[in-house]
Structures are given as structure tokens and as C-alpha cells.
Scaffold this motif. Structure first.
Motif, PDB file in Angstrom:
ATOM      1  N   LYS A  24     -63.723   4.056  35.800  1.00 41.81           N
ATOM      2  CA  LYS A  24     -63.305   3.548  34.581  1.00 41.81           C
ATOM      3  C   LYS A  24     -62.231   4.586  33.965  1.00 41.81           C
ATOM      4  N   HIS A  25     -61.127   4.165  33.531  1.00 41.31           N
ATOM      5  CA  HIS A  25     -60.041   4.742  33.126  1.00 41.31           C
ATOM      6  C   HIS A  25     -60.244   4.604  31.498  1.00 41.31           C
ATOM      7  N   GLY A  26     -60.086   5.645  30.935  1.00 47.48           N
ATOM      8  CA  GLY A  26     -60.170   5.689  29.352  1.00 47.48           C
ATOM      9  C   GLY A  26     -59.274   4.735  28.656  1.00 47.48           C
ATOM     10  N   ASN A  27     -59.220   4.757  27.312  1.00 47.48           N
ATOM     11  CA  ASN A  27     -58.336   3.910  26.505  1.00 47.48           C
ATOM     12  C   ASN A  27     -56.937   4.491  26.354  1.00 47.48           C
ATOM     13  N   GLY A  28     -56.740   5.816  26.152  1.00 51.91           N
ATOM     14  CA  GLY A  28     -55.822   6.523  25.923  1.00 51.91           C
ATOM     15  C   GLY A  28     -55.460   6.473  24.491  1.00 51.91           C
ATOM     16  N   ILE A  29     -54.442   7.184  24.066  1.00 55.98           N
ATOM     17  CA  ILE A  29     -53.865   7.466  22.476  1.00 55.98           C
ATOM     18  C   ILE A  29     -54.121   6.095  21.884  1.00 55.98           C
ATOM     19  N   GLY A  30     -53.245   5.121  22.531  1.00 61.33           N
ATOM     20  CA  GLY A  30     -53.124   3.942  21.812  1.00 61.33           C
ATOM     21  C   GLY A  30     -54.324   3.162  21.411  1.00 61.33           C
ATOM     22  N   GLY A  31     -55.180   3.041  22.569  1.00 66.23           N
ATOM     23  CA  GLY A  31     -56.553   2.564  22.267  1.00 66.23           C
ATOM     24  C   GLY A  31     -57.355   3.109  21.427  1.00 66.23           C
ATOM     25  N   HIS A  32     -57.252   4.353  21.243  1.00 68.84           N
ATOM     26  CA  HIS A  32     -57.986   5.300  19.978  1.00 68.84           C
ATOM     27  C   HIS A  32     -57.624   4.868  18.797  1.00 68.84           C
ATOM     28  N   LYS A  54     -60.903  -7.323  18.222  1.00 72.71           N
ATOM     29  CA  LYS A  54     -61.897  -6.730  19.211  1.00 72.71           C
ATOM     30  C   LYS A  54     -61.419  -5.357  19.773  1.00 72.71           C
ATOM     31  N   LYS A  55     -62.574  -4.497  20.051  1.00 71.60           N
ATOM     32  CA  LYS A  55     -62.503  -3.217  20.273  1.00 71.60           C
ATOM     33  C   LYS A  55     -61.656  -2.990  21.672  1.00 71.60           C
ATOM     34  N   SER A  56     -60.947  -1.966  21.837  1.00 81.16           N
ATOM     35  CA  SER A  56     -60.180  -1.716  23.115  1.00 81.16           C
ATOM     36  C   SER A  56     -61.271  -0.864  24.045  1.00 81.16           C
ATOM     37  N   LYS A  57     -61.552  -1.189  25.135  1.00 77.70           N
ATOM     38  CA  LYS A  57     -62.555  -0.963  25.974  1.00 77.70           C
ATOM     39  C   LYS A  57     -61.877  -0.123  27.409  1.00 77.70           C
ATOM     40  N   GLY A  58     -60.782  -0.130  27.493  1.00 77.41           N
ATOM     41  CA  GLY A  58     -60.349   0.479  28.838  1.00 77.41           C
ATOM     42  C   GLY A  58     -60.264  -0.415  30.043  1.00 77.41           C
ATOM     43  N   LYS A  59     -60.145   0.307  31.081  1.00 77.21           N
ATOM     44  CA  LYS A  59     -59.837  -0.791  32.320  1.00 77.21           C
ATOM     45  C   LYS A  59     -60.909  -0.226  33.479  1.00 77.21           C
ATOM     46  N   GLU A  60     -61.211  -0.963  34.578  1.00 73.39           N
ATOM     47  CA  GLU A  60     -62.026  -0.439  35.501  1.00 73.39           C
ATOM     48  C   GLU A  60     -61.484  -1.016  36.820  1.00 73.39           C
ATOM     49  N   LYS A  61     -61.559  -0.306  37.833  1.00 70.90           N
ATOM     50  CA  LYS A  61     -60.937  -0.612  39.038  1.00 70.90           C
ATOM     51  C   LYS A  61     -62.041  -0.486  40.067  1.00 70.90           C
ATOM     52  N   SER A  62     -62.146  -1.419  41.093  1.00 69.87           N
ATOM     53  CA  SER A  62     -63.417  -1.503  42.079  1.00 69.87           C
ATOM     54  C   SER A  62     -62.752  -1.330  43.263  1.00 69.87           C
TER      55      SER A  62
END
Length: 82
Positions: A24-32, A54-62
Motif C-alpha cells: 500500500k502506497h500513501g497519499n503523498g502531499i497532494g492527497g493530504h 470523497k477521501k483520498s485513500k492511496g494506491k494498492e499494488k498486488s
């Protein structure tokens, strides 16, 4: 190919998913910043803006790990191919 248990040649080869990992990768500055602006808008509109924004949730990579497995059709024995 022969079964090591019963010696039968009635063997099928299958690809089986043996494991997986999710990063799971975070939101970063723009997401916060987006979430902070969303919170301020929610306070000023008594929560009505949350129905649209809607809320920024970040990204997931599987990633998944696959493995070749032999399966004997006579006795049901299975073993990995090396």
C-alpha cells in the motif's frame, strides 16, 4: 511423467496460486492537502460536501506467486515441479 506414489502416467499439470503480497502506497502531499480541504469544506457545509467529495485513500499494488503442480488422476497425489 510418472506419479512417485503409484507409478501411473495419468498426470495433469496445473498452475496454482501459492501466495500473494499487497503493498500500500500513501497519499503523498497532494492527497493530504485534498483531505484537509475536504475536512474544512465539511465543517462549513455541515457535512453535506462529504456526499460528493470523497477521501483520498492511496494506491494498492498486488503481486501473486504461481507454481506448477502435478496432480495424479488415479491416486490424487500432488507434487511441485522443480
Amino acid at each position: 511423467m510418472k506419479c512417485p506414489k503409484c507409478g501411473s502416467e495419468n498426470v495433469s499439470i496445473e498452475m496454482v496460486q501459492t501466495g500473494g503480497k499487497t503493498k500500500k502506497h500513501g497519499n503523498g502531499i497532494g492527497g493530504h492537502m485534498n483531505n484537509a480541504a475536504r475536512g474544512l469544506a465539511a465543517v462549513s457545509t455541515l457535512g453535506m460536501s462529504n456526499l460528493v467529495w470523497k477521501k483520498s485513500k492511496g494506491k494498492e499494488k498486488s503481486k501473486f506467486k504461481n507454481e506448477k503442480i502435478c496432480l495424479c488422476q488415479n491416486c490424487g497425489n500432488s507434487w511441485p515441479i522443480k
